[in-house]
Every structure is written in structure tokens, then in C-alpha cells.
Design an enzyme around this catalytic site. Structure first.
Site, mmCIF file in Angstrom:
data_model
loop_
_atom_site.group_PDB
_atom_site.id
_atom_site.type_symbol
_atom_site.label_atom_id
_atom_site.label_comp_id
_atom_site.label_asym_id
_atom_site.label_seq_id
_atom_site.Cartn_x
_atom_site.Cartn_y
_atom_site.Cartn_z
ATOM 1 N N CYS A 1 48.934 59.489 45.039
ATOM 2 C CA CYS A 1 48.819 58.298 44.532
ATOM 3 C C CYS A 1 47.552 57.712 44.680
ATOM 4 O O CYS A 1 46.601 58.047 43.920
ATOM 5 C CB CYS A 1 49.828 57.436 45.169
ATOM 6 S SG CYS A 1 50.289 55.780 44.598
ATOM 7 N N HIS B 1 55.578 59.950 46.642
ATOM 8 C CA HIS B 1 55.357 59.758 47.754
ATOM 9 C C HIS B 1 56.522 60.496 48.530
ATOM 10 O O HIS B 1 57.601 61.107 47.597
ATOM 11 C CB HIS B 1 55.191 58.425 48.245
ATOM 12 C CG HIS B 1 54.050 57.803 48.121
ATOM 13 N ND1 HIS B 1 52.938 57.760 48.819
ATOM 14 C CD2 HIS B 1 53.903 56.835 46.944
ATOM 15 C CE1 HIS B 1 52.037 56.918 48.218
ATOM 16 N NE2 HIS B 1 52.535 56.393 47.256
ATOM 17 N N ARG C 1 54.702 46.955 38.849
ATOM 18 C CA ARG C 1 54.557 48.047 39.721
ATOM 19 C C ARG C 1 55.663 48.892 39.522
ATOM 20 O O ARG C 1 56.923 48.498 39.500
ATOM 21 C CB ARG C 1 54.446 47.282 41.037
ATOM 22 C CG ARG C 1 54.601 48.108 42.329
ATOM 23 C CD ARG C 1 54.032 47.528 43.622
ATOM 24 N NE ARG C 1 52.435 47.284 43.391
ATOM 25 C CZ ARG C 1 51.847 48.174 43.925
ATOM 26 N NH1 ARG C 1 52.352 49.590 44.299
ATOM 27 N NH2 ARG C 1 50.518 47.953 43.596
HETATM 28 N N1 GLN Z 1 46.810 50.885 45.032
HETATM 29 C C1 GLN Z 1 47.178 52.071 44.004
HETATM 30 C C2 GLN Z 1 48.124 51.259 43.320
HETATM 31 O O1 GLN Z 1 48.549 50.431 43.386
HETATM 32 C C3 GLN Z 1 47.685 53.142 45.081
HETATM 33 C C4 GLN Z 1 49.114 53.029 45.596
HETATM 34 C C5 GLN Z 1 49.583 53.718 46.348
HETATM 35 O O2 GLN Z 1 48.789 54.783 46.957
HETATM 36 N N2 GLN Z 1 51.019 53.873 46.782
HETATM 37 O O3 GLN Z 1 48.242 51.868 42.073
#
Ligand code: GLN
Length: 234
Positions: free
Chosen positions: A92, A191, A126
């Protein structure tokens, strides 16, 4: 005795959603086979020496800013390590910094280290939920994990996806791709953490790093977990 040296990049800043579990999975799968494993935690200000595997977890935009600035000091060395055949895994936020840049919602665009021919732009949504990917890199041909990102990643040139998204959004929720690979550099939005649920991919990375095949482990529990997540959205 076989030996694997792992560099864990900036774990104090990039370890969201237990991404350190990937280091535990790699270490245990070496120990269970009698392979000597050394894990070096690399922090801000530390030098980076040659390793077989480099791992970087995910993080919020704020932590990515600090790591992005530090990583620029090691860009040429890490590109040389890529070209030498070292194995990389970025999850990520770590994955995003393996590309050319990450443009967050606010503030400056973060420079990446261009291990991958990819770039990321923060999107309006998101993406949160389970992801199932169909891949031809490993067998069985599925990868599972959990995504939580607003970044939309686009691949270019010789950088190819890990696979096709069956469930979830993956790289950008548009082109049905998830993750990236160039040479032995891998990035993914999964993840979970990723490797404990995808032991076949952990072993693939270890075999690339060691340059040899490894005996199979008894992975019934791991694959029971893996299979329980296939095509599961939440
Ligand atoms: N900050 C980055 C995003 O929101 C990565 C998020 C993360 O590592 N889960 O895309």
C-alpha cells in the site's frame, strides 16, 4: 546453511494494519526449514546495506511524507539492488513509494524511488474491503487480502500487475488490476497481513531471494484461511 537477509524499511512509520506480519511470515518460513534469517530494521537516518529482501509496509499520508524524503537518499542504491535481482515487497503506502510519485489530497506530491514504472494519485473514494486477485505468478492462482487506500495507482511500461481483481478494487478500481511487478520488485494494496494468508507467495519470494527451490511446508491452516477469504467482500 542457507541464509536470507531481510531489510525491514521504516517499520516505526510504515506498519499500518499489522504489515509487520509479513516479516514474521518470511522469518518463520525460513526458520521452519532451517534457513538462517536475519532481519535488519532500517530507520530514519540509518544507512542501508545489501540485503536479499527489502520490505516496506503501509501508512497514512503523514508518515509517507517522512519516509519519502528519507528514501530519496537511497534511491540509486535501491535501484541498483533491484537491477541486481534483490526481492522487494511494498504494501500500500510502501508500494506507492516504490513508484515515481504519490500525489496526496493535500500538500506536496511525494517523490517515489521509481523501482516500479507506476504513479499514484489520491482519489475521491477510500477503497476498503477484502480483495481477491487472480494471478499467474504463483499456484494456487489466487491472492487474498484487505485494502484500505484512497490512492489510485496506474502502471506503465514493463511494470505489470500481480493479477486481475475478482473481488474488491485493487490498483485504481477502474482497470481491474491489482499490484505490480517489475523484475523482482512487487507491490500490492493487500494488507491483512498479506503473506501469512498467501504462503505460496511468501515462498515464491524466498525462492527468488535464495535462488533455489524450497521444500513444501504443511500449510493446511494457512490455506484454510486463504480459501475462506476468496471472493469474500467484507
Ligand atoms: N496513505 C495512502 C492511501 O491512503 C496509503 C494507505 C495505506 O498504506 N493503507 O492511499
Amino acid at each position: 546453511m542457507k541464509k536470507v537477509r531481510i531489510a525491514h524499511l521504516y517499520p516505526k512509520l510504515l506498519n499500518i494494519y499489522g504489515d509487520n506480519g509479513n516479516i514474521i511470515a518470511l522469518s518463520k518460513r525460513c526458520e521452519w526449514r532451517g534457513v538462517n534469517v536475519v532481519v535488519d530494521e532500517i530507520g530514519i537516518g540509518d544507512a542501508i546495506s545489501e540485503h536479499d529482501i527489502y520490505f516496506m509496509g503501509g501508512g497514512q499520508d503523514l508518515q509517507q511524507i517522512e519516509v519519502a524524503f528519507e528514501l530519496q537518499k537511497h534511491k540509486n542504491f535501491l535501484q541498483d539492488e533491484r537491477d541486481r535481482g534483490a526481492v522487494f515487497l511494498g504494501i500500500c503506502g510502501g508500494y506507492q513509494l516504490f513508484g515515481h510519485y504519490y500525489k496526496p489530497h493535500e500538500g506536496e506530491t511525494l517523490k517515489g524511488i521509481s523501482l516500479l514504472d507506476a504513479y499514484t494519485i489520491a482519489g475521491q473514494n477510500r477503497y476498503i474491503g477484502n480483495v481477491t486477485v487472480e494471478t499467474d505468478i504463483v499456484e494456487p492462482h489466487t491472492l487474498v487480502g484487505f485494502e484500505n487506500h484512497s490512492g489510485l495507482t496506474y502502471l506503465e511500461g514493463d511494470t505489470k500487475p500481480l493479477g486481475k481483481v475478482n473481488t474488491g478494487n485493487g490498483n485504481n478500481g477502474e482497470d481491474k488490476t491489482e499490484g505490480a511487478r517489475y523484475k523482482n520488485v512487487f507491490g500490492t494494496y493487500l494488507h491483512g497481513s498479506f503473506l501469512p494468508k498467501n504462503p505460496h507467495f511468501a515462498d515464491y519470494m524466498l525462492e527468488l531471494a535464495l535462488g533455489t527451490s524450497l521444500e513444501k511446508l504443511e500449510d493446511d491452516v494457512e490455506f484454510k484461511t486463504h480459501d475462506s477469504l476468496i471472493c469474500k467482500k467484507y
